[in-house]
Design a protein around this motif. Structure first.
Motif, mmCIF file in Angstrom:
data_model
loop_
_atom_site.group_PDB
_atom_site.id
_atom_site.type_symbol
_atom_site.label_atom_id
_atom_site.label_comp_id
_atom_site.label_asym_id
_atom_site.label_seq_id
_atom_site.Cartn_x
_atom_site.Cartn_y
_atom_site.Cartn_z
ATOM 1 N N TRP A 159 0.878 -1.242 0.121
ATOM 2 C CA TRP A 159 0.369 0.121 0.033
ATOM 3 C C TRP A 159 0.900 1.240 0.047
ATOM 4 O O TRP A 159 0.472 1.854 -0.950
ATOM 5 C CB TRP A 159 -0.549 -0.153 1.376
ATOM 6 C CG TRP A 159 -1.548 1.513 0.905
ATOM 7 C CD1 TRP A 159 -2.492 1.438 0.920
ATOM 8 C CD2 TRP A 159 -1.224 2.414 2.197
ATOM 9 N NE1 TRP A 159 -2.474 3.139 0.977
ATOM 10 C CE2 TRP A 159 -2.221 3.612 2.466
ATOM 11 C CE3 TRP A 159 -0.086 3.063 2.952
ATOM 12 C CZ2 TRP A 159 -1.797 4.811 2.658
ATOM 13 C CZ3 TRP A 159 -0.160 3.368 3.715
ATOM 14 C CH2 TRP A 159 -0.803 5.161 3.456
ATOM 15 N N GLY A 160 1.579 1.589 0.771
ATOM 16 C CA GLY A 160 2.971 2.455 0.853
ATOM 17 C C GLY A 160 3.499 2.701 -0.430
ATOM 18 O O GLY A 160 3.835 3.665 -0.726
ATOM 19 N N GLN A 161 3.915 1.384 -1.019
ATOM 20 C CA GLN A 161 4.350 1.607 -1.873
ATOM 21 C C GLN A 161 3.513 2.383 -3.238
ATOM 22 O O GLN A 161 3.728 3.727 -3.876
ATOM 23 C CB GLN A 161 4.864 0.725 -2.484
ATOM 24 C CG GLN A 161 5.632 0.510 -3.796
ATOM 25 C CD GLN A 161 6.929 -0.519 -3.979
ATOM 26 O OE1 GLN A 161 5.990 -2.270 -4.144
ATOM 27 N NE2 GLN A 161 7.806 -0.974 -4.266
ATOM 28 N N LYS A 162 2.295 2.435 -3.356
ATOM 29 C CA LYS A 162 1.757 2.845 -4.505
ATOM 30 C C LYS A 162 0.412 4.118 -3.624
ATOM 31 O O LYS A 162 0.775 4.751 -4.499
ATOM 32 C CB LYS A 162 0.386 1.957 -4.113
ATOM 33 C CG LYS A 162 0.572 0.670 -4.842
ATOM 34 C CD LYS A 162 -1.081 -0.429 -4.837
ATOM 35 C CE LYS A 162 -1.950 -0.134 -3.330
ATOM 36 N NZ LYS A 162 -2.595 -1.596 -3.977
ATOM 37 N N TYR A 654 -4.911 5.177 4.484
ATOM 38 C CA TYR A 654 -5.046 3.641 4.905
ATOM 39 C C TYR A 654 -6.728 2.950 5.469
ATOM 40 O O TYR A 654 -6.529 4.158 6.769
ATOM 41 C CB TYR A 654 -3.579 2.610 5.818
ATOM 42 C CG TYR A 654 -3.113 1.658 5.868
ATOM 43 C CD1 TYR A 654 -2.919 0.881 4.605
ATOM 44 C CD2 TYR A 654 -3.865 1.039 7.072
ATOM 45 C CE1 TYR A 654 -3.208 -0.634 4.792
ATOM 46 C CE2 TYR A 654 -3.771 0.072 7.141
ATOM 47 C CZ TYR A 654 -3.014 -0.814 6.174
ATOM 48 O OH TYR A 654 -3.406 -2.534 6.605
ATOM 49 N N ALA A 655 -6.524 2.153 5.031
ATOM 50 C CA ALA A 655 -8.384 1.447 5.907
ATOM 51 C C ALA A 655 -7.385 0.770 6.847
ATOM 52 O O ALA A 655 -7.273 -0.407 6.620
ATOM 53 C CB ALA A 655 -8.879 1.142 4.670
ATOM 54 N N TRP A 656 -7.400 1.112 8.299
ATOM 55 C CA TRP A 656 -7.135 0.175 8.777
ATOM 56 C C TRP A 656 -7.673 -1.112 9.761
ATOM 57 O O TRP A 656 -8.729 -0.638 9.431
ATOM 58 C CB TRP A 656 -7.534 1.203 10.809
ATOM 59 C CG TRP A 656 -5.913 2.515 10.404
ATOM 60 C CD1 TRP A 656 -6.270 3.508 10.213
ATOM 61 C CD2 TRP A 656 -5.105 2.783 10.141
ATOM 62 N NE1 TRP A 656 -5.385 4.915 10.001
ATOM 63 C CE2 TRP A 656 -4.489 3.879 10.085
ATOM 64 C CE3 TRP A 656 -3.487 1.448 10.969
ATOM 65 C CZ2 TRP A 656 -2.846 4.055 10.430
ATOM 66 C CZ3 TRP A 656 -2.279 2.168 10.935
ATOM 67 C CH2 TRP A 656 -1.975 3.462 10.463
ATOM 68 N N ASP A 657 -7.179 -1.696 10.085
ATOM 69 C CA ASP A 657 -8.213 -3.139 10.332
ATOM 70 C C ASP A 657 -7.707 -3.782 12.039
ATOM 71 O O ASP A 657 -6.772 -3.579 12.001
ATOM 72 C CB ASP A 657 -7.718 -4.065 9.320
ATOM 73 C CG ASP A 657 -8.618 -5.505 10.156
ATOM 74 O OD1 ASP A 657 -9.888 -5.712 10.332
ATOM 75 O OD2 ASP A 657 -8.506 -6.799 9.164
ATOM 76 N N ASP A 658 -9.480 -2.875 12.237
ATOM 77 C CA ASP A 658 -9.006 -3.140 13.756
ATOM 78 C C ASP A 658 -8.909 -4.219 14.514
ATOM 79 O O ASP A 658 -8.445 -4.926 15.272
ATOM 80 C CB ASP A 658 -9.842 -2.659 14.246
ATOM 81 C CG ASP A 658 -10.858 -1.508 13.753
ATOM 82 O OD1 ASP A 658 -9.612 -0.453 14.432
ATOM 83 O OD2 ASP A 658 -11.712 -0.193 14.441
ATOM 84 N N ALA A 659 -9.394 -5.842 13.718
ATOM 85 C CA ALA A 659 -8.832 -6.731 13.873
ATOM 86 C C ALA A 659 -7.379 -7.284 13.879
ATOM 87 O O ALA A 659 -6.805 -8.504 14.712
ATOM 88 C CB ALA A 659 -9.401 -7.803 13.150
ATOM 89 N N SER A 660 -6.668 -6.331 13.253
ATOM 90 C CA SER A 660 -4.444 -6.657 12.878
ATOM 91 C C SER A 660 -4.246 -7.043 14.238
ATOM 92 O O SER A 660 -4.582 -5.909 15.276
ATOM 93 C CB SER A 660 -4.992 -5.558 11.687
ATOM 94 O OG SER A 660 -3.326 -6.141 11.460
#
Length: 917
Positions: A159-162, A654-660
């Protein structure tokens, strides 16, 4: 940009015109010939970036008129040309950038302002572990496991690269960041457009790993910084620093027969550590440079953190250009480097006048002898002839707590011994356990070498020692020798070029014959990713409470770093790593005793399998080619099918994922506003930890395996992660909830608030209860009690780890009071809003009678303007008052601390500019 000294000029190189800040023009006003090479680079950096605010004519004059003997007291703002990151420290950098984009939006600014403004390149090199070894399939199996473990992290980096401009990622299975930087990324001289004009200027670099200094071997000024400093540099913020002192190191002669670059660097490290170069630049010069290949220079430069210097730099000369040709740099780039270096007085040859230095050391390389370093510090050099004695000196204390068994206690008592105290050399005559492995029985003893790793950028970038290791293996295999069955051997090169020349020479097969199979391209054992020992070996070590060892070609051997079951760690050249794998023990005089027997039962000695310098140099000349580098780096950012198959989210935020449990939005910016609050004094603080000397960032920062009964392990299991999927702390640096639970949790750390207890524990003083550091910190947080840490000398030495500072902050620590600080860690504490305070000379926690059970008042901070502060410690033994130095060394650092950290400072600055626009 301002130009107070009229230094703007143009340089024509093969028909291309470059603007540049001419040191020759400035030299018409000041005597610059006396300046060291590194000081000229700092001077050019100021000339080019003069803006009347961060850089003024006053600072330029201060560097131009540099006094070699003067104690540093003048601040300058240094702006690196680019940033390099590795994935352990790079992932949290990208996490912070993603979080800053969210915070910028909340402050009313434009999230897309959060981008690297200078080239930022991340190399994924810290994630591969030596789970599998001893077979041709080991590398594929380890890479497969690596991708399974790190899917979330790698998705996030894609994601960061894009999403981020000016940001590139070198995928896994490519190499180690410092070797990739040396062999490919480094420009030596930048050719970049600035405000529409093509400029030439020195390639300078910040890296999120302390061994960034390896690039100093190619004449590039750079050093390791914390992730927070790197982020600020990426966001266009200059780094405040004091004009350094520069120690000259004169090299003469050339290495003798049998000595390697590793032996040289261990000698240099010991000399410079003894001299004292913390916070200083070290610059190498002298006629010996003519006999020092670029790879050897890089080996010496790599270990600048081990000798304590900010950098250990070599100048640009003909050898640097030869290496650029060898490593596949373009003819145009090489022409630019030569022309620019000569125009700027940065070129070194026999006619270069000697510079002035703060102090000068000298070494005749002809006097270097084969050496190792250990058992727990890289500066503790031991001659190869003395390793057995060194082992015998250290093994006693390591086994002193072991209980006698099998009648030893009664026998020892009859001999007049004190079994209560114990004498392991006598009472534990055995110190061994019988092991069955692969259908064979053998004795595992104290001093056994259970890990033998050819690893680390320090040595795997050097063809001389790598081919030397291959030749040792070849000669040993011809005599029927192989690694002992209890040894875990591994080969983890820093780039694919290494395997290319090992395969071309046939030495890869020879290394495999004695047990050294390719396990991956990455840091592996050097950073603690040594993987599990075979179950039988692990059980034997624990059953016998054995003091076993590792021998590795790395740069760090701190306690608990390599493997939790290994108590002694020795740094050695790759050829010696192979030799110790064959011998299988430290309890041997390797220069005298046989390391094994050949097929006919004849003794084989080290001299029988050691290659000559000519054998090695001839092999380098015939096998290492520019085509190897060109091929290896042709598609360096592309990655293989595994990398390109990873799915990653789109979007500028960034779309944070709370489950990560890998990637989490950190809490640094919660509730942040544009207002900056006044710095308050600290009242009613308690001590979280009382530590002695040489507490490293390896002790502070979470690293290595996560134990299931630790706070971090319990956190993961509560979220459905089973121990087999824990991965390492390093891989979870993007999740603050995991990392804060592992801060100060090293198994070897000793908190002096507890009597003889090792590990991440402390005393919750009000209740008197012993508990994990994290649990105590959270209890104090519930009680609204601020925390401090007390420490001895050299607090924070070790790798450049931002989490040593981040975790300290998140535990609720407001200040650290130490006898002295390592440069990077002190800076990182400031960057996270933690106050570094230093005891006055002669004072210490011990001399003041502090036990850590007191309450502390820290007053007189004067909104961070104070140079000194008053500390009052109240305890059962009365009240003690003392003065400490406030280690906010520059105006910019005081600003960072007021804002709550460097990231908050940058955010407010960018948001304010956006609103003003």
């Amino acid at each position: 940009m301002n130009d107070s000294f009229s230094t703007r000029d143009t340089l024509d190189v093969n028909g291309t015109s470059y603007a540049y800040a001419s040191l020759a023009k400035l030299g018409e006003r000041f005597d610059l010939k006396r300046l060291p090479y590194s000081m000229k680079i700092l001077l050019e950096n100021l000339l080019r970036n003069e803006d009347g605010a961060n850089v003024t004519a006053k600072e330029i004059e201060a560097v131009a008129q540099w006094d070699a003997k003067k104690e540093p007291d003048t601040e300058i703002a240094f702006t690196p040309a680019r940033v390099v990151l590795q994935d352990f420290t790079g992932v949290p950098c990208v996490v912070d950038l993603a979080a800053m984009r969210d915070a910028m939006k909340n402050l009313g600014g434009d999230p897309e302002l959060i981008n690297p403004l200078s080239p930022a390149e991340l190399v994924i090199d810290h994630s591969v572990q030596v789970d599998k070894f001893g077979s041709e399939s080991a590398i594929d199996e380890n890479v497969k496991i690596e991708f399974e473990r790190n899917q979330e992290r790698y998705s996030f980096l894609r994601w960061g690269q894009k999403a981020l401009d000016n940001f590139k990622v070198v995928p896994p299975r490519t190499g180690i960041v410092h070797q990739v930087n040396l062999e490919h990324l480094a420009r030596v001289v930048m050719g970049q457009k600035i405000d529409g004009q093509l400029w030439a200027y020195p390639d300078t670099v910040f890296g999120t790993d302390s061994h960034t200094t390896m690039i100093n071997g190619l004449g590039v000024l750079g050093w390791g910084v914390g992730g927070i400093e790197a982020e600020a540099a990426m966001l266009g913020q200059p780094s405040s620093m004091l004009i350094p002192q520069v120690v000259g190191f004169k090299l003469t002669g050339k290495l003798p027969e049998g000595a390697t670059a590793t032996d040289l660097v261990l000698t240099v490290t010991q000399m410079l550590r003894k001299h004292g170069v913390v916070g200083k630049f070290v610059e190498f010069f002298g006629e010996g440079l003519a006999h020092l290949p670029l790879a050897d220079r890089a080996t010496i430069a790599n270990m600048a953190p081990e000798y304590g210097a900010t950098c250990g730099i070599f100048p640009v000369d003909a050898e640097a250009l030869n290496y650029m040709r060898l490593s596949g740099r373009s003819d145009d780039q090489i022409a630019l480097v030569e022309a620019y270096a000569k125009a700027q007085g940065l070129w070194h040859d026999a006619n270069t006048p000697h510079a002035e230095f703060t102090a000068t050391l000298e070494l005749d390389m002809g006097e270097v002898k084969p050496s190792m370093a250990g058992p727990k510090r890289p500066q503790d050099r031991v001659l190869l002839t003395d390793v057995k004695k060194n082992y015998n000196d250290v093994v006693g204390p390591l086994t002193a707590s072991r209980k006698p068994k099998n009648g030893d206690a009664e026998r020892f008592a009859n001999e007049g011994g004190d079994t209560a105290v114990g004498n392991p050399a006598s009472a534990m005559t055995e110190g061994s356990v019988t092991i069955e492995k692969d259908g064979k029985h053998f004795e595992l003893k104290d001093g056994a070498v259970v890990i033998a790793a050819i690893t680390s950028c320090t040595n795997t970038s050097n063809p001389a020692v790598m081919l030397g290791a291959g030749l040792v293996a070849k000669k040993a295999a011809a005599k029927g020798l192989t690694a002992k069955p209890w040894v875990k051997p591994s080969l983890g090169p820093g780039s694919k070029v290494v395997t290319d020349y090992l395969e071309v020479t046939g030495l890869m097969k020879e290394l495999e014959k004695v047990g050294f199979y390719l396990v991956g391209y990455g840091c592996t054992t050097c950073i603690g990713n040594s993987g599990p020992l075979p179950a039988e070996i692990s059980q034997g070590i624990n059953q016998g409470d054995l003091a076993v060892a590792s021998v590795l070609s790395g740069n760090r051997n701190f306690e608990g770093r390599v493997h939790p079951e290994v108590k002694m760690n020795y740094l050695a050249s790759p050829p010696l790593v192979v030799a110790y794998a064959l011998a299988g023990t430290l309890d041997i005089e390797l220069d005298k005793d046989p390391i094994g027997q050949d097929q006919d039962g004849n003794d084989v000695f080290l001299k029988d399998i050691w290659p000559t310098n000519k054998e090695i140099s001839d092999l380098i000349a015939s096998s290492v080619t520019a085509e190897m580098f060109t091929k290896s780096y042709a598609d360096v950012f592309k990655g293989d099918e595994r990398w390109n198959a990873i799915q990653s989210p789109d979007g500028k935020q960034y779309a944070w994922d709370d489950a990560s449990t890998y990637i989490k939005n950190p809490p640094y910016f919660e509730g942040m506003t544009m207002e900056v609050e006044k710095v308050e004094d600290i009242h009613g603080a308690r001590c979280l930890g009382l530590f002695g000397d040489s507490i490293t960032t390896d002790h502070i920062s979470p690293a290595g395996a996560i134990k299931k009964d630790s706070p971090a392990g319990r956190y993961l299991m509560e979220r459905g992660v089973q121990p087999a999927q824990f991965n390492s702390y390093g891989s979870r640096r993007g999740n603050d909830d995991v990392m804060v639970r592992g801060t100060f949790a090293n198994i070897r750390i000793k908190n002096q608030m507890l009597d003889g207890v090792e590990g991440g524990y402390t005393k919750h003083v009000p209740s008197g209860e012993q508990m994990a550091m994290y649990d105590a910190a959270m209890k104090y947080k519930e009680e609204n009690t601020p925390l401090i840490v007390l420490a001895g000398k050299e607090y924070g030495t070790g790798s450049s780890r931002d989490w040593a500072a981040k975790g300290t902050l998140l535990l609720g620590v407001k200040a650290v009071i130490a006898e002295s600080f390592e440069r990077i860690h002190r800076s990182n504490l400031v960057g996270m809003g933690v106050l570094p305070l230093q005891f006055k000379d002669g004072d210490s926690a011990k001399s003041l009678g502090l036990t850590g059970t007191e309450t502390f008042e820290i007053t007189g901070l004067d909104d961070a303007n104070a140079k000194e502060a008053k500390v009052v410690a109240k305890g059962d033994n009365g009240e003690k008052t003392f003065t400490v130095r406030v280690m906010l060394l520059t105006p910019k650092e005081r600003d960072f601390y007021r804002h709550g950290g460097i990231l908050q400072y940058v955010l407010r600055d960018l948001a304010a500019k956006k609103k003003a626009a």
